[in-house]
Design a protein around this motif. Structure first.
Motif, PDB file in Angstrom:
ATOM      1  N   GLU A  20       0.781  -1.563   0.177  1.00 24.97           N
ATOM      2  CA  GLU A  20       0.164   0.162   0.018  1.00 24.97           C
ATOM      3  C   GLU A  20       0.986   1.664  -0.160  1.00 24.97           C
ATOM      4  OE1 GLU A  20      -3.646   0.589   0.001  1.00 24.97           O
ATOM      5  OE2 GLU A  20      -3.473  -1.718  -0.568  1.00 24.97           O
ATOM      6  N   ILE A  22       0.312   4.056   0.874  1.00 21.51           N
ATOM      7  CA  ILE A  22       0.373   4.761   1.854  1.00 21.51           C
ATOM      8  C   ILE A  22       0.392   4.579   3.559  1.00 21.51           C
ATOM      9  CG2 ILE A  22      -1.787   6.455   1.035  1.00 21.51           C
ATOM     10  CD1 ILE A  22      -3.623   4.882   2.171  1.00 21.51           C
ATOM     11  N   ARG A  24      -0.542   1.976   4.878  1.00 23.22           N
ATOM     12  CA  ARG A  24      -1.505   1.302   6.308  1.00 23.22           C
ATOM     13  C   ARG A  24      -2.945   0.547   4.516  1.00 23.22           C
ATOM     14  NH1 ARG A  24      -5.714   4.868   6.228  1.00 23.22           N
ATOM     15  NH2 ARG A  24      -5.580   6.965   5.762  1.00 23.22           N
ATOM     16  N   GLY A  26      -6.833   1.655   4.031  1.00 21.81           N
ATOM     17  CA  GLY A  26      -8.075   1.969   4.164  1.00 21.81           C
ATOM     18  C   GLY A  26      -8.954   1.971   4.693  1.00 21.81           C
ATOM     19  N   THR A  27      -9.850   2.863   5.653  1.00 21.00           N
ATOM     20  CA  THR A  27     -11.110   2.265   6.680  1.00 21.00           C
ATOM     21  C   THR A  27     -12.000   2.138   5.596  1.00 21.00           C
ATOM     22  OG1 THR A  27     -11.450   4.847   7.140  1.00 21.00           O
ATOM     23  CG2 THR A  27      -9.811   3.596   8.514  1.00 21.00           C
ATOM     24  N   GLU A  30     -13.237   6.338   5.164  1.00 21.24           N
ATOM     25  CA  GLU A  30     -12.426   7.162   4.460  1.00 21.24           C
ATOM     26  C   GLU A  30     -13.540   6.831   2.782  1.00 21.24           C
ATOM     27  OE1 GLU A  30      -7.986   7.426   5.787  1.00 21.24           O
ATOM     28  OE2 GLU A  30      -8.702   5.436   5.213  1.00 21.24           O
ATOM     29  N   ILE A  31     -13.667   5.222   2.541  1.00 23.58           N
ATOM     30  CA  ILE A  31     -14.575   5.519   1.884  1.00 23.58           C
ATOM     31  C   ILE A  31     -15.785   6.243   1.111  1.00 23.58           C
ATOM     32  CG2 ILE A  31     -15.743   3.620   0.577  1.00 23.58           C
ATOM     33  CD1 ILE A  31     -12.607   3.520   0.775  1.00 23.58           C
ATOM     34  N   VAL A  53     -10.322   5.930  -4.676  1.00 23.03           N
ATOM     35  CA  VAL A  53      -9.988   5.612  -3.342  1.00 23.03           C
ATOM     36  C   VAL A  53      -9.651   4.276  -3.040  1.00 23.03           C
ATOM     37  CG1 VAL A  53     -11.467   6.701  -1.284  1.00 23.03           C
ATOM     38  CG2 VAL A  53     -12.214   6.899  -3.319  1.00 23.03           C
ATOM     39  N   ASP A  54      -8.279   4.342  -3.155  1.00 19.78           N
ATOM     40  CA  ASP A  54      -7.633   2.607  -3.303  1.00 19.78           C
ATOM     41  C   ASP A  54      -6.294   3.548  -2.566  1.00 19.78           C
ATOM     42  OD1 ASP A  54      -6.077   4.250  -5.474  1.00 19.78           O
ATOM     43  OD2 ASP A  54      -6.343   2.620  -6.096  1.00 19.78           O
ATOM     44  N   GLY A  55      -5.927   4.443  -2.205  1.00 19.37           N
ATOM     45  CA  GLY A  55      -4.533   4.860  -1.501  1.00 19.37           C
ATOM     46  C   GLY A  55      -3.096   4.700  -2.009  1.00 19.37           C
TER      47      GLY A  55
END
Length: 59
Positions: A20, A22, A24, A26-27, A30-31, A53-55
């Motif tokens: 990833e 970033i 970590r 994603g939560t 966040e989505i 939205v995939d980091g």
């Protein structure tokens, strides 16, 4: 699915996180924030765009 892989493979979770950009996962929140933005007046002029939205994951 990710949880199943992470738990069944030695070092699975760490390997997934290492991929990833970033650093970590994603939560769900966040989505949801991205979806709420799309549904808001703030996105009223956004047209014809694929919101990724995939980091930063490159597939």
């Amino acid at each position: 699915m990710i949880q199943r892989f992470a738990e069944s493979t030695p070092g699975g979770r760490d390997a997934l996180i290492a991929d990833e950009p970033i650093g970590r996962f994603g939560t769900p929140e966040e989505i949801a924030a991205a979806v709420l933005w799309l549904c808001s007046d703030a996105a009223s002029v956004a047209t014809g765009h694929a919101l990724v939205v995939d980091g930063g994951q490159i597939v």
